[in-house]
Motif scaffolding. Structure first.
Motif, PDB file in Angstrom:
ATOM      1  N   GLY A  55      -0.209  -1.343   0.084  1.00 41.66           N
ATOM      2  CA  GLY A  55      -0.220  -0.030  -0.013  1.00 41.66           C
ATOM      3  C   GLY A  55       1.002   1.485  -0.042  1.00 41.66           C
ATOM      4  O   GLY A  55       0.624   2.536   0.196  1.00 41.66           O
ATOM      5  N   SER A  59      -0.333   4.947   2.062  1.00 43.23           N
ATOM      6  CA  SER A  59      -0.989   4.683   3.127  1.00 43.23           C
ATOM      7  C   SER A  59      -0.925   4.402   4.471  1.00 43.23           C
ATOM      8  O   SER A  59      -1.765   4.552   5.547  1.00 43.23           O
ATOM      9  N   THR A  65      -3.140   1.644   5.987  1.00 42.38           N
ATOM     10  CA  THR A  65      -2.150   0.711   6.696  1.00 42.38           C
ATOM     11  C   THR A  65      -2.519   0.352   8.100  1.00 42.38           C
ATOM     12  O   THR A  65      -2.074   1.003   8.891  1.00 42.38           O
TER      13      THR A  65
END
Ligand SMILES: Nc1ncnc2c1ncn2[C@@H]1O[C@H](COP(=O)(O)OP(=O)(O)OP(=O)(O)O)[C@@H](O)[C@H]1O
Ligand SMILES: [Mg+2]
Length: 253
Positions: A55, A59, A65
């Protein structure tokens, strides 16, 4: 959980080398996470972890995440890595676009506060928003100083950045890559420790055994435990951990 930022504005002074060796030393007694904040991914490489962050870092800093899922284990017990990949090249811009842009690193670490006793931040060089974030999250800032007439200046630059932080941490400087055959190095070693209270009397020599980390992909003490550099990092680790009063927190389960 205590956060140790290894930082200097100057590049190539031994930050990553220090972060990796400190992390390994600390992991002898504590649960340690090394966060590689540098797109070069050198700490990730040295600890034999794949340079891949699912990600991307965008993120991660946006809280999309979960930090725990991005963490990777290393060949060493109690030592994990939050790896860097190419997405870190844009980290400064991402931080700039985020809310509370100087507190993102601190925020990412909050969710793993029960999983680790010590977090080591391997910072990229330069005075960036990444550095501001690291300084804000840090309980101590460890600064490798390569002996030269300019090293006082780089120490003062770090002090300036730490002082501007809304949560200024103590600084612990030490001498890195010291070549005892050079008189300018000797002079710097003696004067820095004498003149500046934040500079410890710890000297990591410039040594082939340290360079070998790149081919061994391992901390110095794992293949040369009696080397002067390994002992210096061991001592540095003791000072850092006692300065922040690191302790083993009880795991949740
Ligand atoms: N004590 C030492 N003796 C010999 N070589 C060293 C020593 N410390 C570091 N080096 C070597 O110097 C180079 C730079 O070290 P390192 O990557 O740790 O610096 P850095 O400050 O993290 O650099 P950057 O600013 O690029 O992140 C590496 O090749 C490393 O192996
Ligand atoms: Mg580095």
């Amino acid at each position: 959980m205590k956060v140790v930022a290894v930082y200097s504005i100057k590049g190539g002074v031994g930050k990553t080398t220090t972060a990796v060796n400190l992390a390994w030393e600390a992991a002898r007694d504590f649960r340690v996470l090394l966060w590689d904040l540098d797109p070069q991914g050198a700490a990730t490489y040295l600890l034999q972890v794949k340079p891949k962050l699912k990600g991307g870092v965008d993120s991660l800093v946006r809280g999309k995440t979960a930090t725990g899922t991005a963490v990777r284990s290393t060949p060493y017990e109690q030592l994990d890595v939050l790896p860097a990949d190419d997405s870190y090249r844009e980290l400064d811009l991402m931080l700039d676009a985020a809310k509370k842009s100087t507190q993102r690193i601190e925020k990412v670490l909050e969710s793993v506060a029960d999983d680790y006793d010590v977090v080591i931040l391997d910072c990229p060089p330069g005075a960036s928003l990444v550095a501001e974030n690291a300084m804000r999250a840090a309980d101590i800032v460890v600064v490798p100083l390569v002996p030269s007439p300019l090293s006082l200046r780089s120490l003062d630059q770090v002090k300036g950045i730490v002082a501007e932080s809304s949560r200024p941490a103590p600084i612990l400087g030490f001498l890195s890559m010291v070549d005892r055959r050079k008189s300018v190095h000797w002079e710097a070693v003696e004067s820095l420790h004498a003149e500046r209270k934040e500079v410890a009397d710890i000297v990591v020599p410039s040594a082939v055994v340290v360079e070998r980390m790149g081919t061994e992909r391992a901390p110095v003490a794992t293949y040369a435990p009696r080397a002067e550099a390994a002992l210096a990092y061991e001592e540095l680790s003791k000072r850092v951990l006692s300065a922040v009063k690191a302790k083993r927190a009880k795991p949740k389960r």
